[in-house]
Design a protein around this motif. Structure first.
Motif, mmCIF file in Angstrom:
data_model
loop_
_atom_site.group_PDB
_atom_site.id
_atom_site.type_symbol
_atom_site.label_atom_id
_atom_site.label_comp_id
_atom_site.label_asym_id
_atom_site.label_seq_id
_atom_site.Cartn_x
_atom_site.Cartn_y
_atom_site.Cartn_z
ATOM 1 N N VAL A 1 0.878 -1.180 0.000
ATOM 2 C CA VAL A 1 0.000 0.000 0.000
ATOM 3 C C VAL A 1 0.911 1.224 0.000
ATOM 4 C CG1 VAL A 1 -1.886 1.194 1.167
ATOM 5 C CG2 VAL A 1 -1.651 -1.297 1.397
ATOM 6 N N CYS A 2 0.744 2.074 -1.012
ATOM 7 C CA CYS A 2 1.721 3.133 -1.289
ATOM 8 C C CYS A 2 1.013 4.479 -1.391
ATOM 9 C CB CYS A 2 2.411 2.780 -2.603
ATOM 10 S SG CYS A 2 3.544 4.000 -3.249
ATOM 11 N N ARG A 3 1.774 5.541 -1.148
ATOM 12 C CA ARG A 3 1.217 6.889 -1.262
ATOM 13 C C ARG A 3 0.744 7.179 -2.687
ATOM 14 N NH1 ARG A 3 1.290 11.963 1.403
ATOM 15 N NH2 ARG A 3 2.357 13.313 -0.052
ATOM 16 N N SER A 4 1.349 6.543 -3.689
ATOM 17 C CA SER A 4 0.858 6.762 -5.063
ATOM 18 C C SER A 4 -0.556 6.207 -5.233
ATOM 19 C CB SER A 4 1.745 6.125 -6.128
ATOM 20 O OG SER A 4 3.049 6.030 -5.738
ATOM 21 N N ASP A 5 -0.880 5.113 -4.510
ATOM 22 C CA ASP A 5 -2.267 4.612 -4.557
ATOM 23 C C ASP A 5 -3.215 5.676 -4.003
ATOM 24 O OD1 ASP A 5 -1.702 1.926 -5.494
ATOM 25 O OD2 ASP A 5 -0.884 1.529 -3.504
ATOM 26 N N TRP A 6 -2.765 6.342 -2.936
ATOM 27 C CA TRP A 6 -3.570 7.403 -2.331
ATOM 28 C C TRP A 6 -3.722 8.568 -3.320
ATOM 29 C CZ3 TRP A 6 -2.543 12.529 -1.207
ATOM 30 C CH2 TRP A 6 -3.480 13.180 -0.385
ATOM 31 N N HIS A 7 -2.618 8.979 -3.961
ATOM 32 C CA HIS A 7 -2.703 10.064 -4.961
ATOM 33 C C HIS A 7 -3.720 9.690 -6.045
ATOM 34 C CE1 HIS A 7 0.247 12.962 -3.696
ATOM 35 N NE2 HIS A 7 1.221 12.072 -3.630
ATOM 36 N N GLY A 8 -3.672 8.435 -6.503
ATOM 37 C CA GLY A 8 -4.593 7.981 -7.542
ATOM 38 C C GLY A 8 -6.032 8.028 -7.080
ATOM 39 N N ASP B 1 -8.933 0.933 4.447
ATOM 40 C CA ASP B 1 -8.573 1.951 5.444
ATOM 41 C C ASP B 1 -7.122 2.391 5.290
ATOM 42 O OD1 ASP B 1 -11.064 2.076 6.523
ATOM 43 O OD2 ASP B 1 -10.663 0.620 8.124
ATOM 44 N N ALA B 2 -6.256 1.413 4.992
ATOM 45 C CA ALA B 2 -4.833 1.743 4.841
ATOM 46 C C ALA B 2 -4.637 2.720 3.689
ATOM 47 C CB ALA B 2 -4.022 0.473 4.605
ATOM 48 N N LEU B 3 -5.354 2.470 2.584
ATOM 49 C CA LEU B 3 -5.253 3.331 1.406
ATOM 50 C C LEU B 3 -5.743 4.747 1.725
ATOM 51 C CD1 LEU B 3 -5.016 3.881 -1.683
ATOM 52 C CD2 LEU B 3 -7.298 2.956 -1.912
ATOM 53 N N MET B 4 -6.918 4.829 2.330
ATOM 54 C CA MET B 4 -7.495 6.155 2.583
ATOM 55 C C MET B 4 -6.674 6.944 3.603
ATOM 56 S SD MET B 4 -11.620 5.662 2.318
ATOM 57 C CE MET B 4 -11.803 4.592 3.731
ATOM 58 N N GLY B 5 -5.902 6.223 4.450
ATOM 59 C CA GLY B 5 -5.127 6.897 5.497
ATOM 60 C C GLY B 5 -3.683 7.158 5.121
ATOM 61 N N MET B 6 -3.310 6.882 3.858
ATOM 62 C CA MET B 6 -1.895 6.959 3.460
ATOM 63 C C MET B 6 -1.299 8.348 3.602
ATOM 64 S SD MET B 6 -0.077 4.461 2.939
ATOM 65 C CE MET B 6 1.550 4.728 2.254
ATOM 66 N N ASP B 7 -2.133 9.393 3.604
ATOM 67 C CA ASP B 7 -1.584 10.759 3.713
ATOM 68 C C ASP B 7 -1.326 11.141 5.167
ATOM 69 O OD1 ASP B 7 -4.347 10.729 4.231
ATOM 70 O OD2 ASP B 7 -4.474 12.888 3.890
ATOM 71 N N ARG B 8 -1.653 10.231 6.107
ATOM 72 C CA ARG B 8 -1.509 10.605 7.522
ATOM 73 C C ARG B 8 -0.176 10.141 8.121
ATOM 74 N NH1 ARG B 8 -7.181 8.922 7.874
ATOM 75 N NH2 ARG B 8 -6.520 7.091 9.023
ATOM 76 N N PHE B 9 0.618 9.389 7.363
ATOM 77 C CA PHE B 9 1.962 8.988 7.796
ATOM 78 C C PHE B 9 1.954 8.269 9.133
ATOM 79 C CE2 PHE B 9 2.317 13.049 5.488
ATOM 80 C CZ PHE B 9 2.984 12.605 4.375
#
Ligand SMILES: [Zn+2]
Ligand SMILES: [Zn+2]
Length: 346
Positions: free
Chosen positions: A37-44, A327-335
């Motif tokens: 699960v990566c921050r790029s998934d979150w950006h997408g 949840d992991a994806l949606m929370g990726m911007d919270r570090f």
């Protein structure tokens, strides 16, 4: 197959059942063994990536077993354990012909240009060009953690940064990308100064061999602190986060003729950083990007993993289920997590 699907940007994805994919004539279908699960998934998911067409299945850091093979594929058979770089080449454009599949004119990116690996199965195109065989000693969770952040860091440090023993490397941001870059730079013989706002992340950086750390919350001038530690500036500095602040700090951390490598994605409000071009000229700085790594360059990295020089397994953090990936994806911007979160149960 079970898969995570979203029908609108920034709306919660759902766990759904979809038809199993069939291989393209030139491709394979991989049974996903693990997916990061990566921050790029979150950006997408937020809507920062124009390549994504809705509805969409995310996921691009994958490893697994070949389940089905297209009729034109020559190098691969059912049952082989494989991974892929997050950018696959087309094999026909001038970049691919030059061996630079990571900047192919017609890229195949699972989880962006096509449906990805937050699913039991994923279709991979141009398998002969883009697949990488996994050594038996490498488990799926570790292999999945390579596909994006680790290989991009490897290319950043080794191929783009041309880091050599004894040089100073500054790494701004100690998430998955940054910690990977630290491990690879240390293995290359460099002295690393790690920068982050979290003491926990900086502690991990120390464990991976960083010679010095800077907590960006505790100093006025981050770049000045790096220049002090390195007695004049880093030879190579990496923005491993992707933000206006870390990008500019990274460039200002360099000594004369130093190389800045942008690895963290600059999306949304951060897409146009105020780069200090006066300094770039007067100090003859180089500004470079790193965008994944070609399948044919994996051999060098795999050799360093097999000999234990690189230990990507140390960067694997939480192991979660496919359902928990929402949840992991949606929370990726919270570090929140440390290291790379990997889905290992489907
Ligand atoms: Zn191409
Ligand atoms: Zn990624």
């Amino acid at each position: 197959m079970k898969a995570i699907l979203y029908e609108a940007f920034s709306q919660p994805p759902k766990l759904v059942t979809l038809p199993d994919p069939a291989p393209e004539p030139h491709g394979v279908v991989v049974r996903v063994g693990a997916t990061g699960v990566c921050r790029s998934d979150w950006h997408g998911w937020v809507g920062h990536d124009p390549d994504i067409a809705l509805p969409h299945v995310p996921g691009h850091e994958l490893a697994g077993t070949i389940e089905a093979v297209g009729r034109e594929v020559k190098r691969w058979t059912v049952g082989q354990r494989v991974t892929v770089p997050f950018v696959g080449g087309c094999g026909h454009c001038s970049e691919c012909h030059a061996g630079h599949q990571q900047v192919c004119d017609h890229q195949f990116q699972p989880g962006f240009t096509h449906w990805g690996s937050f699913a039991e199965f994923v279709s991979i195109h141009r398998a002969d060009l883009n697949l990488v065989a996994l050594p038996e000693s490498l488990d799926f969770a570790t292999a999945a953690s390579l596909g994006c952040r680790f290989v991009t860091s490897f290319r950043a440090v080794v191929d783009q940064g041309r880091v050599s023993a004894g040089e100073w490397v500054a790494v701004h941001g100690c998430g998955g990308v940054g910690l990977s870059a630290i491990m690879i730079a240390v293995a290359s013989g460099a002295n690393v100064v790690a920068v982050d706002i979290s003491d926990r992340a900086l502690g991990l950086a120390r464990e991976l061999g960083a010679a010095a750390v800077v907590n960006a919350r505790q100093v006025e001038d981050v770049a000045g602190a790096v220049r002090d530690v390195t007695r004049g500036g880093a030879h190579v500095s990496i923005d491993a986060l992707g933000s206006v602040v870390t990008c500019v700090n990274s460039i200002n951390s360099l000594r004369k003729r130093g190389r800045h490598i942008q690895v963290g994605l600059m999306a949304g409000d951060h897409s146009l950083p105020p780069v200090p071009m006066g300094r770039v000229i007067s100090h003859e700085l180089e500004i470079l990007g790193s965008h994944g790594m070609q399948a044919h360059r994996y051999g060098a990295m795999m050799a360093m993993i097999e000999t234990g020089t690189l230990k990507p397994e140390l960067l694997v953090g939480q192991r979660i289920t496919l359902e928990q990936s929402i949840d992991a994806l949606m929370g990726m911007d919270r570090f929140e997590g440390v290291g790379v979160t990997v889905v290992t149960k489907f």
